[in-house]
Each structure stands twice: as structure tokens, then as C-alpha cells.
Design an enzyme around this catalytic site. Structure first.
Site, PDB file in Angstrom:
ATOM      1  N   GLU A   1       7.861 -27.211 -36.928  1.00 42.50           N
ATOM      2  CA  GLU A   1       8.659 -28.604 -37.561  1.00 42.50           C
ATOM      3  C   GLU A   1       7.801 -29.349 -36.705  1.00 42.50           C
ATOM      4  OE1 GLU A   1      12.689 -25.909 -37.165  1.00 42.50           O
ATOM      5  OE2 GLU A   1      12.220 -27.733 -35.653  1.00 42.50           O
TER       6      GLU A   1
ATOM      7  N   ARG B   1      13.713 -21.234 -21.229  1.00 43.97           N
ATOM      8  CA  ARG B   1      12.411 -20.993 -21.461  1.00 43.97           C
ATOM      9  C   ARG B   1      12.191 -19.879 -22.306  1.00 43.97           C
ATOM     10  NH1 ARG B   1      10.310 -26.129 -21.468  1.00 43.97           N
ATOM     11  NH2 ARG B   1      11.871 -26.558 -19.722  1.00 43.97           N
TER      12      ARG B   1
ATOM     13  N   ARG C   1      20.248 -33.380 -24.137  1.00 50.78           N
ATOM     14  CA  ARG C   1      19.503 -32.402 -23.441  1.00 50.78           C
ATOM     15  C   ARG C   1      20.084 -32.450 -21.825  1.00 50.78           C
ATOM     16  NH1 ARG C   1      16.922 -29.297 -20.335  1.00 50.78           N
ATOM     17  NH2 ARG C   1      13.930 -28.951 -19.695  1.00 50.78           N
TER      18      ARG C   1
ATOM     19  N   LYS D   1       5.857 -25.453 -28.433  1.00 48.90           N
ATOM     20  CA  LYS D   1       5.537 -26.656 -28.632  1.00 48.90           C
ATOM     21  C   LYS D   1       4.358 -27.067 -28.631  1.00 48.90           C
ATOM     22  CE  LYS D   1       7.211 -28.164 -23.929  1.00 48.90           C
ATOM     23  NZ  LYS D   1       7.958 -28.529 -23.137  1.00 48.90           N
TER      24      LYS D   1
ATOM     25  N   LYS E   1       7.686 -32.085 -34.015  1.00 54.20           N
ATOM     26  CA  LYS E   1       8.565 -32.617 -33.137  1.00 54.20           C
ATOM     27  C   LYS E   1       8.715 -33.917 -32.619  1.00 54.20           C
ATOM     28  CE  LYS E   1       8.148 -31.069 -28.554  1.00 54.20           C
ATOM     29  NZ  LYS E   1       8.536 -32.611 -27.583  1.00 54.20           N
TER      30      LYS E   1
ATOM     31  N   PHE F   1      17.751 -29.510 -36.388  1.00 51.18           N
ATOM     32  CA  PHE F   1      17.292 -28.026 -36.008  1.00 51.18           C
ATOM     33  C   PHE F   1      18.135 -27.236 -35.952  1.00 51.18           C
ATOM     34  CE2 PHE F   1      15.513 -30.541 -32.711  1.00 51.18           C
ATOM     35  CZ  PHE F   1      16.194 -30.179 -31.532  1.00 51.18           C
TER      36      PHE F   1
ATOM     37  N   GLU G   1      17.662 -33.793 -33.234  1.00 50.19           N
ATOM     38  CA  GLU G   1      16.585 -34.832 -32.807  1.00 50.19           C
ATOM     39  C   GLU G   1      17.623 -36.341 -32.911  1.00 50.19           C
ATOM     40  OE1 GLU G   1      14.702 -33.954 -30.211  1.00 50.19           O
ATOM     41  OE2 GLU G   1      13.969 -35.497 -29.075  1.00 50.19           O
TER      42      GLU G   1
HETATM   43  P1  ATP Z   1      11.387 -29.209 -22.310  1.00 51.35           P
HETATM   44  O1  ATP Z   1      12.840 -30.208 -23.154  1.00 51.35           O
HETATM   45  O2  ATP Z   1      11.175 -28.118 -22.705  1.00 51.35           O
HETATM   46  O3  ATP Z   1      12.000 -29.171 -21.039  1.00 51.35           O
HETATM   47  P2  ATP Z   1      10.797 -31.748 -22.260  1.00 51.35           P
HETATM   48  O4  ATP Z   1      11.847 -32.382 -21.936  1.00 51.35           O
HETATM   49  O5  ATP Z   1       9.404 -32.201 -21.429  1.00 51.35           O
HETATM   50  O6  ATP Z   1      10.211 -30.599 -21.814  1.00 51.35           O
HETATM   51  P3  ATP Z   1       9.464 -31.499 -24.830  1.00 51.35           P
HETATM   52  O7  ATP Z   1       8.206 -30.993 -23.879  1.00 51.35           O
HETATM   53  O8  ATP Z   1       8.917 -33.444 -25.473  1.00 51.35           O
HETATM   54  O9  ATP Z   1      10.527 -32.150 -23.759  1.00 51.35           O
HETATM   55  O10 ATP Z   1      10.080 -30.643 -25.760  1.00 51.35           O
HETATM   56  C1  ATP Z   1      10.859 -30.165 -25.771  1.00 51.35           C
HETATM   57  C2  ATP Z   1      11.592 -30.966 -26.818  1.00 51.35           C
HETATM   58  O11 ATP Z   1      11.452 -31.374 -28.003  1.00 51.35           O
HETATM   59  C3  ATP Z   1      13.619 -30.995 -27.317  1.00 51.35           C
HETATM   60  O12 ATP Z   1      14.575 -30.538 -25.566  1.00 51.35           O
HETATM   61  C4  ATP Z   1      13.622 -31.701 -28.113  1.00 51.35           C
HETATM   62  O13 ATP Z   1      14.703 -32.528 -27.721  1.00 51.35           O
HETATM   63  C5  ATP Z   1      13.295 -31.978 -28.797  1.00 51.35           C
HETATM   64  N1  ATP Z   1      12.740 -31.970 -30.027  1.00 51.35           N
HETATM   65  C6  ATP Z   1      11.933 -33.196 -31.140  1.00 51.35           C
HETATM   66  N2  ATP Z   1      12.083 -31.661 -32.581  1.00 51.35           N
HETATM   67  C7  ATP Z   1      12.531 -30.661 -31.997  1.00 51.35           C
HETATM   68  C8  ATP Z   1      12.200 -29.214 -33.298  1.00 51.35           C
HETATM   69  N3  ATP Z   1      11.690 -29.433 -33.979  1.00 51.35           N
HETATM   70  N4  ATP Z   1      12.628 -28.201 -32.614  1.00 51.35           N
HETATM   71  C9  ATP Z   1      13.408 -28.186 -31.198  1.00 51.35           C
HETATM   72  N5  ATP Z   1      12.801 -28.804 -29.879  1.00 51.35           N
HETATM   73  C10 ATP Z   1      12.525 -30.525 -30.785  1.00 51.35           C
END
Ligand code: ATP
Length: 604
Positions: free
Chosen positions: A267, A436, A289, A442, A269, A359, A319
């Protein structure tokens, strides 16, 4: 006096005092187990909140105490009938207002004991209970607006007057936000499993319940009154946030696909803010979050949720992303942040509109979906929502092919996404709240760079807009010039940066150039609503150059199956002084892209 549903506050502060002296988690757990066993179930939530220096979980939006250091000095001075100057001096010496209150309380206690106070009629302290302290502190927090300072002072000094020295120390520290005993959630969960279950063996049950309902006090109350086993049946509850499922990260599509079981959903991101949206009838709550209540920040999302979630009760996740409302193009994360910094949310909402890309769904009408595999959750999600451009399911493909994965990734990035999320779809692909794991992986751009120079591109096609731009040309398909083949190769679609006046004039500007088919000198995969003769040149700036399977500029030159594109392009001005052949060439764009790569390599 403490009833069976209450307990002396003293008992709690004695525990806090003990906790303060140790740092080993195992010792802390033992102390907590003892305390929990002695606590009436009706107030165990309050005991836990107070122990963590709070009045409830953070998402409950309980106002903070709203008192300054100066305020506390005054309250202490009133309670112990000491001049503020003296309180301040003592504070300088001890460095902690909690200790100041403790010392003054013990001095005034000594004078009471000597009979002085009772002789003049000031004696008769009552024993504080957990309920009384908690409820009074709650009133302190809730007192807002005009006259609230006096109310707060009265409440706090009232409490302090009844408190013994140790109680005074902790009351002040809680109000000051300085109660840092290091009792983390994990330690509380351990202690609950031991106190009300069969020990560490039951810890996963307690933890699972907490992940589904992120409120330690609430979970503690259930297991203290009904036992740990009851927690096994806990489902998500609308109004209590679920701790979010998190993704692992990998940088190789082959490895990613292997990890998720060969095939999965891939999907977009999106680069915005995660929103966990709860609906119950006409009530909507949105959690971030980090599980803060962000409903107030997003009245527009609230409205969409009310309108487009068809189930009576549901928890969905998506998101929230800044978008251009007329073209629905994604806007950078910084724009969403700009919206959050604005004071007047209704102005901010107009300036930075958002779309929600959903999502997941974890709960619908009494049914816990966290235990169901992703395909089932997704089909439930699709069945309970109405989709519109602002409220839709995240763009995705189902694939097991690394090349298709890469192509989709490039498309995602060139359209403003941050990368892709790959998600397992096998039988065990449940929603693992608060964890996690490898069910979600990702895959992001591992670089960030800036496009410094503008480029001059030729408009070769146009798209009709929506909203304010309904019926007007709102987006242009832009191309670079390739002198080798004497053709124009597409680079991006641009819909941002136009003024209302630009948009009003757009159709008449292009009318002379509209043709019913693609111009023979244009090389494009994308099919716009209108084709133009390459004639008008515009200056464009973007966030960076990126690869895209949708654009033909430098096709296969950097990567097979991809061309060079511009991320977040913006129109700057028309360059009527330039003919289409004077536009930036594909070779120049290739060199810019290579320079950008080199800069990224150097920065590493
Ligand atoms: P994390 O949330 O994994 O601790 P982070 O805060 O650095 O790491 P990212 O690495 O950017 O965040 O990736 C996770 C975030 O991506 C998710 O918490 C969500 O907000 C976002 N996201 C965007 N698109 C999607 C999607 N299609 N499915 C799940 N999450 C998504």
C-alpha cells in the site's frame, strides 16, 4: 475516614516513599503487588493514576493542573501560615517544593502536637483518603477560567492543611508534575498479573487487554474485581484507544515479500498523521499514533467519519494527509504540521484541507476484528464505509512480484507518498495491537534531498479539476524536451501554485492548442483529459527529483521501467519568453538527478 471502597492516602504515599528509594524493577514489582492486594478494587484505578502522577490516561484530555511554581509557593505559605519569602528561602535551600511542604507540615504538626493549635481552635486534621485526594486534585485541574485561581488555591491549601508531612510531599509533587518514580506501564502490568492472576504466566493476558484498551486504571479495575482470566475476553471498546500495530523496516523488496509469506498487500505509505477513529452513534473520537485525543484538531475528519462510516459502532485506522482539495494531490507532511500550529482550527482547516486514507478496522458493532486476518478486516472495512476522494481506502496492489513491488513504490513516491507498506495476508495476519512485527514491513525512500533549481517544462495536456476548479483545467501534464528525438517527454503533473486568476484563465489560454489526440511529438504513458500542442512553457519547482513508472523522461536511463519525475511540483510562472524547444532537456534532468544522487551519497 476510609470506607471499604476507599483507603487512607497515607498508605499510598508510604508506598511511593518506598518506591522512591529503589530502582530495581523486581523490587518495585514486589512493592506494587503488596499495594494492589491491599487496595479496594473500586479505587485501584485512582491509585495507579496517582502513582504515575496523573489523574487518568493521557488521551482522556483531563486539563493539567494549570498552576505555576509561584502558585504553589503561595498555597504552601497559606497552608502553613508562613510568609512567602520564608517558603522561597526554604525552596532555595531544599530545591524541591515537595520537601518544603513536608518540612513545614512537620513543623506545624509539631506545634499542633504541643497543643497550641487545638488550644486556639485550629486543630482536628482529618485523615485523607485516596478518593478525597484524587477528587480534590480533579477539581483543581477542572477549575478553569475566571476566578479559577482562587478556587485552585483554596482546594490545594485545604488539602495541604489536612495532609501529614509525607502526604504533603507527594501532593505537591503530583501537582507540580514532578512525581517521577519510574513506575512504567510494564511494571504495573507485571504486578497486576502477580497480584490478581497466577503470576508471570498470566502477564500476556494482562498485556493483551492493555493493548486493546490503553487504560491501565481501567484494566486494573477489571482484574482486581473479577480476576485476570476475565481479561482474556476483553474486546476493544469504542472510546478507549487501541495501542497501534507497528511495522518493521527492510530495504529489499525480495526480502520483504519473503518475510510476509511470498505475497501480500503493498500500500501507499502516506506521509501524514496516523488517526485511529472511533465511532459510536453520533460520537467520534480520533486518537494519534501516541494515543493523544486529537479530535479537536480535525473537525473535518470528524464530520467525514460521521457521514461515511455506516456502522453504528466502529474503530477504523488511517492516515490523515494534507491534500490539494481540487486536484486531490498529496501535499508534504510539513503542510499538515503548519495546520497543527495554527490557533484557529477553522481557518487552518480551510487553508490546509486533509484527506483520510484508511488501512484497517479493528472493531465493528461488538465484534473484535483484531483476531481476524487482514483480508477479512479489509473486506469489513470496505463494507462499512462509503468512499469519496477525501475518505478512501489506501491505494494498494496485491502482489508477490518484486518488480511490480518496485514499480508501485516508485509510483507511490512520485505521487507524494513516503514509500510503501507491505502487509501479510495469510491466516495469521491478525492486528497485533501494541506490537512491532513482521506482518507489516515499511519500505521508504532512504534519502531526502532538495531540488534547488527550477526547471522549465512544456504543457502537453490538461486535467479538469474538482471543487473550486470544477469544469476548469486544474492540473497540467508537463514535459521536458528531448533534442535527440525532437520529442517532449513527460515529467510530472502540476496542480499546485496556481492563483485563482491563473485557473480562471487556464482554459482560454490553452483553447488554441487543444487537439483531439496526443501530439505526435509527445511521448506519454499518462492520458490527460485534454491534449495540447506543445507550446506553453512554465517554470516549475519541486521537492526533489524521483523515479517514476508513470513518466517517460529519461525512460530506462536510470532504472529499467522508470523515468525521472518531480515530487510535489509547483507552478511558479509562465515563461512566454521561451519556446518549447528552449525548455529544460531530458539530458539536463538526468544530470540534475545524478547530482542529487551524488549529494545523497556524500551526505551518508
Ligand atoms: P513507527 O510508527 O513504525 O514507530 P515512525 O513513527 O518513524 O515509526 P514511520 O516509519 O513513518 O513512522 O512508519 C509508520 C507509520 O506510517 C504508521 O504509524 C502510520 O502512521 C503511517 N502509515 C502511512 N500509510 C500507512 C499504511 N498504508 N499502513 C500503515 N501505516 C501507514
Amino acid at each position: 475516614m476510609s470506607s471499604t471502597h476507599d483507603m487512607p492516602f497515607k498508605q499510598l504515599v508510604e508506598t511511593l516513599d518506598r518506591l522512591e528509594r529503589i530502582s530495581a524493577r523486581t523490587q518495585m514489582t514486589v512493592i506494587l503487588v503488596n499495594l494492589f492486594k491491599q487496595t479496594p478494587p473500586e479505587i485501584i484505578d485512582k491509585v495507579i493514576y496517582l502513582m504515575q502522577g496523573k489523574l487518568g490516561p493521557d488521551w482522556k484530555d483531563i486539563p493539567n493542573f494549570g498552576v505555576s511554581e509561584k502558585f504553589l509557593v503561595k498555597a504552601i505559605s497559606l497552608s502553613y501560615k508562613k510568609p512567602e519569602r520564608e517558603v522561597l528561602e526554604l525552596y532555595k535551600k531544599l530545591g524541591d517544593l515537595g520537601l518544603v511542604a513536608e518540612k513545614l507540615a512537620s513543623e506545624s504538626g509539631a506545634s499542633q502536637a504541643a497543643g497550641l493549635m487545638s488550644w486556639i481552635g485550629g486543630g482536628g486534621k482529618k485523615e485523607l483518603t485516596v478518593n478525597e485526594v484524587y477528587n480534590t486534585l480533579y477539581r483543581v485541574a477542572l477549575a478553569q477560567g475566571e476566578g479559577s485561581r482562587d478556587i485552585k488555591i483554596r482546594l490545594v491549601s485545604g488539602l495541604l492543611s489536612d495532609a501529614d508531612p509525607l502526604e504533603a510531599r507527594y501532593i505537591v509533587r503530583i501537582i507540580e508534575g514532578r512525581l517521577r518514580l519510574g513506575v512504567g506501564d510494564a511494571t504495573v502490568l507485571d504486578a497486576l498479573a502477580i497480584a490478581f492472576g497466577e503470576g508471570v504466566k498470566d502477564r500476556p493476558i494482562v498485556e493483551r487487554a492493555y493493548n486493546l484498551r490503553a487504560d491501565l486504571g481501567h484494566i486494573a479495575k477489571i482484574c482486581a474485581s473479577k480476576g485476570v482470566k476475565v481479561l482474556s475476553d476483553v474486546k476493544p471498546e469504542v472510546g478507549i484507544p487501541i495501542r497501534p500495530m507497528l511495522a518493521e523496516r527492510l530495504s529489499d523488496p525480495v526480502e520483504i515479500l519473503n518475510k510476509i509469506g511470498g505475497e501480500g498487500l503493498v500500500e501507499y505509505k502516506y506521509d501524514g498523521e496516523r488517526g485511529q477513529i472511533h465511532k459510536k452513534g453520533n460520537e467520534i473520537y480520533i486518537y494519534s499514533r501516541r494515543l493523544e485525543n486529537i479530535t479537536r484538531m480535525y473537525p473535518d475528519v470528524k464530520e467525514m467519519a460521521l457521514k461515511y462510516i455506516k456502522a453504528e459502532e466502529a474503530i477504523v485506522e488511517g492516515e490523515i494527509v494534507a491534500v490539494d482539495p481540487e486536484t486531490m494531490e498529496l501535499r508534504p507532511f510539513q503542510e499538515l504540521m503548519r495546520r497543527k500550529r495554527k490557533h484557529d482550527i477553522h481557518i487552518a482547516m480551510k487553508e490546509v484541507p486533509v484527506a483520510v486514507f484508511l488501512f484497517d478496522t479493528m472493531y465493528v458493532n461488538g465484534e473484535d476484528l483484531t483476531v481476524k486476518p487482514l483480508p477479512e478486516r479489509r473486506s469489513r472495512l470496505e463494507s462499512i464505509i462509503e468512499q469519496t476522494p477525501e475518505w478512501s481506502i489506501a491505494t494498494y496492489i496485491k502482489t508477490g512480484d518484486p518488480d511490480e513491488f518496485m514499480k508501485f513504490f516508485m509510483k507511490a513516491v512520485s505521487e507524494g507518498a513516503e514509500g510503501v507498506m507491505a502487509k501479510a495476508i495469510h491466516q495469521d495476519s491478525i492486528y497485533r495491537a501494541g506490537a512491532r512485527g513482521w506482518l507489516w514491513i515499511k519500505f521508504k525512500r532512504d534519502y531526502k534531498s532538495e531540488m534547488i533549481d527550477t526547471v522549465d517544462l512544456v504543457a502537453v495536456g490538461g486535467f479538469y479539476g474538482r471543487g473550486r476548479r470544477g469544469g476548469k483545467i486544474g492540473t497540467l501534464l508537463m514535459a521536458a524536451y528531448d533534442p535527440e528525438t525532437d520529442t517532449f517527454k513527460t515529467v510530472c503533473k502540476v496542480g499546485s501554485g496556481f492563483t485563482d486568476e491563473d485557473l480562471d484563465k487556464m482554459y482560454s489560454l490553452f483553447e488554441p492548442y487543444i487537439i483531439p489526440h496526443k501530439h505526435p511529438r509527445v511521448d506519454s504513458i499518462i492520458k490527460p483529459d485534454l491534449w495540447f500542442v506543445p507550446a506553453k512553457v512554465a517554470e516549475i519547482i519541486g521537492a526533489e527529483l524521483t523515479l517514476s513508472p508513470l513518466h517517460t523522461c529519461c525512460w530506462n536511463r536510470v532504472r529499467t521501467g522508470a523515468g525521472i519525475s518531480i515530487r510535489f511540483p509547483r507552478f511558479i510562472r509562465w515563461r512566454d519568453d521561451k519556446s518549447p524547444e528552449d525548455a529544460t532537456t531530458t539530458q539536463e534532468l538526468l544530470e540534475m538527478y545524478m547530482r542529487q544522487l551524488k549529494k545523497i551519497e556524500e551526505a551518508k
